[in-house]
Enzyme design. Structure first.
Site, mmCIF file in Angstrom:
data_model
loop_
_atom_site.group_PDB
_atom_site.id
_atom_site.type_symbol
_atom_site.label_atom_id
_atom_site.label_comp_id
_atom_site.label_asym_id
_atom_site.label_seq_id
_atom_site.Cartn_x
_atom_site.Cartn_y
_atom_site.Cartn_z
ATOM 1 N N GLU A 282 0.833 -1.199 0.000
ATOM 2 C CA GLU A 282 0.000 0.000 0.000
ATOM 3 C C GLU A 282 0.872 1.255 0.000
ATOM 4 O O GLU A 282 0.538 2.259 -0.636
ATOM 5 C CB GLU A 282 -0.930 -0.027 1.226
ATOM 6 N N GLU A 285 2.001 1.639 -3.408
ATOM 7 C CA GLU A 285 0.873 2.102 -4.226
ATOM 8 C C GLU A 285 0.653 3.607 -4.045
ATOM 9 O O GLU A 285 0.456 4.342 -5.010
ATOM 10 C CB GLU A 285 -0.397 1.336 -3.852
ATOM 11 N N CYS A 310 -8.187 -1.924 4.341
ATOM 12 C CA CYS A 310 -8.117 -3.097 5.233
ATOM 13 C C CYS A 310 -9.434 -3.421 5.906
ATOM 14 O O CYS A 310 -9.614 -4.515 6.408
ATOM 15 C CB CYS A 310 -7.108 -2.906 6.358
ATOM 16 N N SER A 330 -7.369 1.963 -2.167
ATOM 17 C CA SER A 330 -6.187 1.150 -2.446
ATOM 18 C C SER A 330 -6.624 -0.213 -2.966
ATOM 19 O O SER A 330 -7.585 -0.807 -2.469
ATOM 20 C CB SER A 330 -5.373 0.967 -1.160
ATOM 21 N N LYS A 369 -15.330 -9.390 8.281
ATOM 22 C CA LYS A 369 -14.309 -10.262 7.693
ATOM 23 C C LYS A 369 -14.919 -11.571 7.197
ATOM 24 O O LYS A 369 -14.383 -12.213 6.305
ATOM 25 C CB LYS A 369 -13.217 -10.566 8.725
ATOM 26 N N GLU A 372 -16.161 -10.698 3.896
ATOM 27 C CA GLU A 372 -15.020 -10.485 3.012
ATOM 28 C C GLU A 372 -14.459 -11.816 2.513
ATOM 29 O O GLU A 372 -14.175 -11.985 1.326
ATOM 30 C CB GLU A 372 -13.932 -9.705 3.762
ATOM 31 N N GLU A 377 -14.306 -12.670 -5.273
ATOM 32 C CA GLU A 377 -12.971 -12.276 -5.757
ATOM 33 C C GLU A 377 -11.865 -12.911 -4.918
ATOM 34 O O GLU A 377 -10.712 -12.927 -5.341
ATOM 35 C CB GLU A 377 -12.759 -10.755 -5.658
ATOM 36 N N CYS A 526 -10.105 -1.484 14.669
ATOM 37 C CA CYS A 526 -10.429 -2.904 14.851
ATOM 38 C C CYS A 526 -10.583 -3.281 16.322
ATOM 39 O O CYS A 526 -11.306 -4.216 16.650
ATOM 40 C CB CYS A 526 -9.345 -3.768 14.230
#
Lengths: 596, 165, 388
Positions: A282, A285, A310, A330, A369, A372, A377, A526
């Site tokens: 990142e 990036e 994230c 990102s 999560k 996710e 993907e 988190c």
């Protein structure tokens, strides 16, 4: 500040004007039961469990909703109050499917706790007819909504609206038909829900719970033909102890690792490892985007500001609410998914394992999560990269199930190969942590010097302020980064989706120009995630944050780019940040979603 | 509802959160109910959550959330209405139209609802059909009223047919 | 201030008096504080049923800081058996609007609204026309005040003033926590006066006839007269303006059909009085107050059905946010059905009455607080009808 004097149960109490009777009672050490009240949320005053008697007033007062006044005389435990309190609980129990021993929240239910305290004669009320034909919404991979357990306290709705600006949940209808609904009563998985689980964290009963994968994980652990790897997210180690007898804010990293090994995981690895990796990707990036904008005059709007990626709650939020800005996110997968992709490729190869036999489990402070991991993907290893996601709470339950005496466990280290991490990775668990970790690496990469903050602690991006902004001027660049010389990097950190929404509104309206924005869906980052131990409040979150920064300070490696296992990974496998291989395994794309 | 018609309503009322109810009322006045699409479009233009539009609309008895007929019959079910024979009136309506409370005729002309006190206890049984009120009902009277509406509906259908042909 | 032995009819509201604009112009010649004192002295209390002293309410609003204040006419008349506001709005809407204008002048508010229940949508055009005429009149008399119309959407609880305000703000009509009261923070969180349709008319009239003349009617705590909506088993249902403080027996003598078994005073949220208590009950704040609903039942009627109907009504019309009201209403209905069907013993009625006490003490608003009125009075007075 003006103060007010009142008496509560004959005790004189002096408190700030504007406080409620409930606040005053708590200051005076007098306990008043509550249900709809939550310290993170606005006053509702609808459960009425907290009613008290005010001398001279005809009706009882909801102590959570009534401000104190001079000369008030409050009685919290009169016969009137006792009867009303008991009646209200009985009424709630009559609309609640009190199937406690079969309930996932058994022993973790505020209604059950109050019933245990205040109900001591058999309840004679008739269970409401609605309890005979309920449905349970289990459409979401993250959250289960069971209306038959709902007591309409509306904490979830206030959470979803006020804290998160999502409003997937609303109150619908009135009278006996009133309930907590989504738009048109659609399934939770078909609406704007970000799966953040903040509602789960605040639901007093079993109406909103995480979808648990405990059995699936046990099955994998007990299957001799599988190799089960587990990764542990940074914020888990500073909260797991709360479920297992430790005080809030105690770090249990070593015991957590021991417990996971005892449970039978074949390899106990660390999400922190891929957090370091995330910084490499990142950070690169960000620099690439900056270069494109500053030197190649690329279309700035689609590249900058760059936001972090994230937090899966944030990802789903921006997909629903700001789809025009998906190119600004990102492309890095979250640490969990980077780990998953590597576990069944790099790790499998190094360990000479058949990736088809690897079961990849993650322990997350997060309910999103789970969603996710289920995204189509997220199969770049050729398999489902992360098979099962357990929350901190589910792990605690498994530890209890296994009869492990957690407190007396020895401390152990994470296993090697994807187990090493830096302090920069640990602080991913707190709001501002990704920003700080990225700065520690990017600044050094560009200037050849460490960030100019004592002990590498970038204090301006730390804290619990909902939105924090910081500017850092880059000076003394290495030759290849000369285009950044003198550039003032404008940074923003937001936690809680309402704050994220505000930052994005400002960006959208051209009122703010940032280069880099860190967003965490949950309050506090988190460490305040939807999968963390219940209860939550600002004091608890602050203590967890302190623990995270202590963990960082105690690490011998503090910067992601110095993590030797990460460096080895690039050398042996990925080649370089943003390489072709990295793109294949560690980067992803986003999808525009409807707005209801 | 046609998006252009809805946008016209919103334009007239103002695209603000505090205009939500007047907008919903206008939609219902024109088509007797709200659709999912209407609520979504309103939410978009008012920059509010669709769930909140739904939550607000579902609170109110006069903002139906499922398809209703052209004529919305709301028969009062108060105790006074019952004492004055509203059940017989209801039976007459059900006989004539073949629908029970909560239902809509197959041709989409009538919907029937039982509602709480509509403010005519001096002249019950009473009902509303859209924005008109009918009082002192009995089975014969209500049948006449509905027959007139049926005629009106078929005349309109005839005229519409003419103009479209 | 004596109780007459027969029902005394008055004709203030619909009777011939000075024309409305003259009433308003005259009132606006007076000293503001003096006029408010006159209202206080008159003893006028809110005619919607709750009975808050009108003069005091206006005084608070006048004293409230700031110049953004709102005046609201509560025309969400939804109490079962009430229809007097409908008649006022049909016949004397101009007086209602002039009363609001007067309050605007007194308190410094420049904007008023009438919140009209959707069930009265058929009179919307009439209301709009009257309202526009009055706004024009305000303009001509250089009174900086105008009235707008807000329609309800079908929710009884919006008759509760804070729920009404929420509804005016396009939200779910859920009553707010109090304090703050609307006089301090109401519509758009600004000081707000909410009064019933009838109250506006009386306030205007008192500015003309004076506190003494008004208070000469009625009793000490219930001065003046009010409109009653008479329905049920009566040969002459309708709206009547009667002196406050009458004995229920006199009322029944006037309006009953000779076989009156019970009168429900104050609608579903009021009290049921059985025949044997007619001569003990005074209609007013020292006895049983009412927003005007008077429902008569003769001996052919089942009081179980009456109560069942009321409870269904409350169960549907509770806003649902607070526990005692949302669940309590359902439990009361389930409970009387269970006793009737013998699945619960008769004593269960006593348990339910204890629950109505909790509903009265702990509900958030007047709706839940008053469900027990009808429940307890009907169950106590017609206990056997509940069981057999």
């Amino acid at each position: 500040m003006k103060t007010v004097r009142l008496t509560i149960d004959k005790k004189v109490v002096e408190v700030q004007a504007g406080k409620t009777i409930l606040d005053a009672a708590r200051i005076a050490g007098i306990h008043i039961p509550t249900l709809c009240h939550h310290p993170d949320l606005c006053v509702a005053g609808n459960c009425r469990v907290c009613v008290v008697e005010q001398v001279g007033v005809r009706t009882l007062q909801a102590s959570c909703a009534v401000p104190v006044a001079d000369g008030m005389e409050i009685i919290t435990n009169s016969a009137k109050v006792q009867q009303a309190r008991r009646h209200i609980l009985e009424l709630l129990l009559s609309e609640h499917r009190s199937d406690c021993v079969n309930c996932y929240k058994n022993n973790h239910c505020e209604l059950q706790d109050l019933a245990a305290k205040y109900i001591f004669t058999p309840v004679t009320l008739i269970p409401l007819p609605a309890l005979q034909h309920y449905t349970i919404d289990s459409s979401s991979p993250s959250i289960i909504k069971d209306d038959s357990k709902c007591i309409r306290c509306q904490r979830c709705v206030r959470t979803c609206t006020q804290l998160q600006h999502v409003t997937a949940l609303t109150v619908s209808h009135k009278g006996h038909e009133q309930k907590i609904s989504t738009f048109m009563d659609k399934l939770l998985n078909d609406v704007v829900c970000t799966n953040c689980g903040q509602c789960v964290n605040r639901c007093p009963t079993g109406a909103l719970t995480e979808r648990n994968y405990i059995q699936e994980v046990w099955d994998a652990l007990l299957d001799p033909n599988t190799h089960v790897v587990v990764q542990t997210a940074p914020a888990v180690r500073v909260a797991l102890g709360e479920e297992l007898g430790f005080d809030v804010g105690e770090r249990v990293t070593g015991k957590m690792v021991s417990a996971l090994k005892t449970l039978g995981f074949d390899s106990v690895l660390d999400t922190d490892f891929t957090a370091d990796l995330t910084i490499m990707e990142e950070g690169t990036e960000l620099l690439t985007r900056l270069k494109a904008v500053l030197t190649e005059k690329a279309d700035a709007g689609t590249l900058l500001p760059m936001t972090t990626s994230c937090s899966p709650g944030w990802i789903k939020f921006i997909e629903h609410k700001f789809p025009d800005y998906l190119t600004n996110v990102s492309s890095c997968k979250s640490p969990q998914q980077m780990f998953g992709a590597l576990a069944k490729t790099y790790y499998a190869r190094k360990r000479k394992l058949n990736p088809a036999k690897i079961v990849s489990v993650s322990i997350m402070p997060c309910t999103a999560k789970k969603y996710e991991a289920d995204r189509p993907e997220m199969r770049s290893s050729g398999f489902k990269d992360v098979d099962y996601v357990l929350t901190t709470r589910e792990l605690a339950r498994m530890i209890k199930m296994a009869g492990i005496d957690f407190m007396s466990l020895p401390d152990q280290e994470h296993d090697s190969l994807m187990g090493e991490s830096s302090g920069a990775a640990v602080i991913f668990g707190a709001t501002g942590g990704v920003m700080e970790a990225a700065l520690r690496t990017a600044y050094e990469l560009v200037t050849g010097r460490e960030v100019p903050f004592a002990n590498l602690d970038i204090k301006p991006v730390r804290g619990m302020e909902g939105v924090r902004e910081a500017n850092i001027t880059i000076e003394g660049c290495l030759p290849e980064w000369s285009f950044l010389e003198g550039v003032e990097l404008k940074l923003a950190v937001a936690h809680g989706l309402t704050n994220a929404w505000e930052v994005m509104q400002a960006v959208k309206q051209g009122k703010a120009e940032f280069h880099f924005i860190e967003v965490m869906a949950c309050p506090g980052g988190c460490l305040g995630g939807g999968g963390q131990p219940i209860p939550t409040n600002s004091e608890i979150r602050l203590k967890r944050a302190q623990a995270i920064y202590e963990e960082d300070a105690g690490k011998h490696i503090r910067k992601s780019h110095e993590n030797p296992e990460v460096l080895a990974l690039y050398k042996d496998f990925l080649e370089a940040p943003m390489s072709h291989k990295s793109h294949e395994l560690l980067h992803t794309y986003y999808i525009e979603r409807h707005c209801n | 509802m046609e998006k252009t018609v809805l946008e016209e309503i919103i334009y007239r009322q103002g695209a603000q959160r505090d205009r939500l109810l007047p907008i919903l009322q206008d939609v219902v006045e024109q088509q007797n109910f709200l659709t999912e699409g209407d609520m979504l479009h309103i939410a978009n233009l008012l920059q509010m959550s669709a769930a909140e539009v739904y939550g607000t609309a579902s609170f109110y008895s006069f903002l139906p959330l499922n398809r209703k007929g052209k004529y919305m019959i709301r028969l009062c079910k108060s105790i006074i209405a019952k004492m004055k024979g509203s059940d017989q009136v209801l039976a007459a309506i059900t006989d004539q139209l073949g629908i029970k409370p909560g239902e809509t005729t197959a041709d989409g002309v009538f919907s029937l609802e039982l509602v709480n006190d509509i403010g005519w206890s001096d002249r019950e049984p009473a009902m509303l059909i859209n924005d008109k009120v009918f009082t002192d009902l009995d089975p014969v009277k209500v049948t006449h009223i509905l027959t007139n509406y049926l005629k009106q509906a078929s005349t309109q259908a005839f005229v519409t047919n003419l103009s479209t042909n | 201030m004596t109780n007459t032995s027969t029902v005394r009819k008055t004709d203030l509201i619909f009777g011939r008096s000075l024309d409305t604009l003259t009433l308003l112009r005259n009132a606006m010649q007076r000293d503001k504080d003096g006029l408010i004192q006159e209202l206080i002295d008159s003893g006028l209390r809110g005619r919607g049923g709750a009975g808050f002293p009108t003069g005091l309410k206006w005084k608070f609003a006048k004293g409230a800081p700031g110049n953004e204040k709102y005046i609201i006419c509560n025309a969400d008349e939804g109490e079962p058996g009430t229809f007097k506001d409908r008649v006022i709005l049909e016949k004397a809407a101009d007086k209602v609007f002039a009363g609001m204008g007067l309050c605007g002048w007194l308190t410094g508010a420049t904007k008023g609204f009438i919140y009209l229940r959707n069930e009265y949508i058929w009179m919307r055009n009439h209301i709009l026309a009257q309202m526009n005429d009055m706004n024009e009149a305000f303009r001509q008399m250089k009174l900086d005040f105008s009235i707008g119309l807000k329609m309800g959407s079908g929710a009884y609880v919006c008759g509760e003033e804070t729920a009404l305000i929420e509804s005016m703000e396009s939200k779910r009509g859920e009553p707010r926590n109090k304090p703050p009261f609307p006089a301090i923070a109401g519509y758009e969180d600004k000081p707000t006066v909410v009064n019933n349709v009838e109250t506006w008319v009386y306030a205007l009239l008192i500015s003309y006839i004076g506190a003494d003349v008004f208070a000469a009617y009625g009793t000490e705590q219930s001065t003046g007269s009010k409109l009653f909506s008479v329905s049920g088993d009566t040969p002459k249902p309708g709206v009547y303006e009667l002196e406050m403080g009458m004995k229920l027996s006199d009322f029944v003598a006037e309006f009953g059909d000779g076989d009156t078994k019970a009168v429900q005073v104050g609608g579903a949220s009021g009290f049921c009085v059985p025949r044997r208590k007619f001569d003990q009950v005074i209609i007013g704040f020292e006895g049983i107050p009412t927003g005007g609903s008077m429902m008569l039942f003769n001996s052919h009627r089942s009081m179980y059905h009456v109560l069942h109907n009321f409870l269904e009504f409350f169960m549907e019309e509770s806003c649902g946010q607070c526990t005692p009201c949302r669940v309590g209403c359902q439990q009361l209905l389930l409970g009387i059905e269970a006793v009737k069907s013998k699945t619960k013993p008769a004593q269960y009625l006593d348990t339910l009455m204890e629950f109505t006490e909790t509903m009265r003490l702990a509900s958030k608003c007047g709706l839940g607080q008053s469900v027990g009125n009808a429940f307890n009075s009907i169950v106590n007075e017609f206990y056997e009808e509940m069981i057999y």
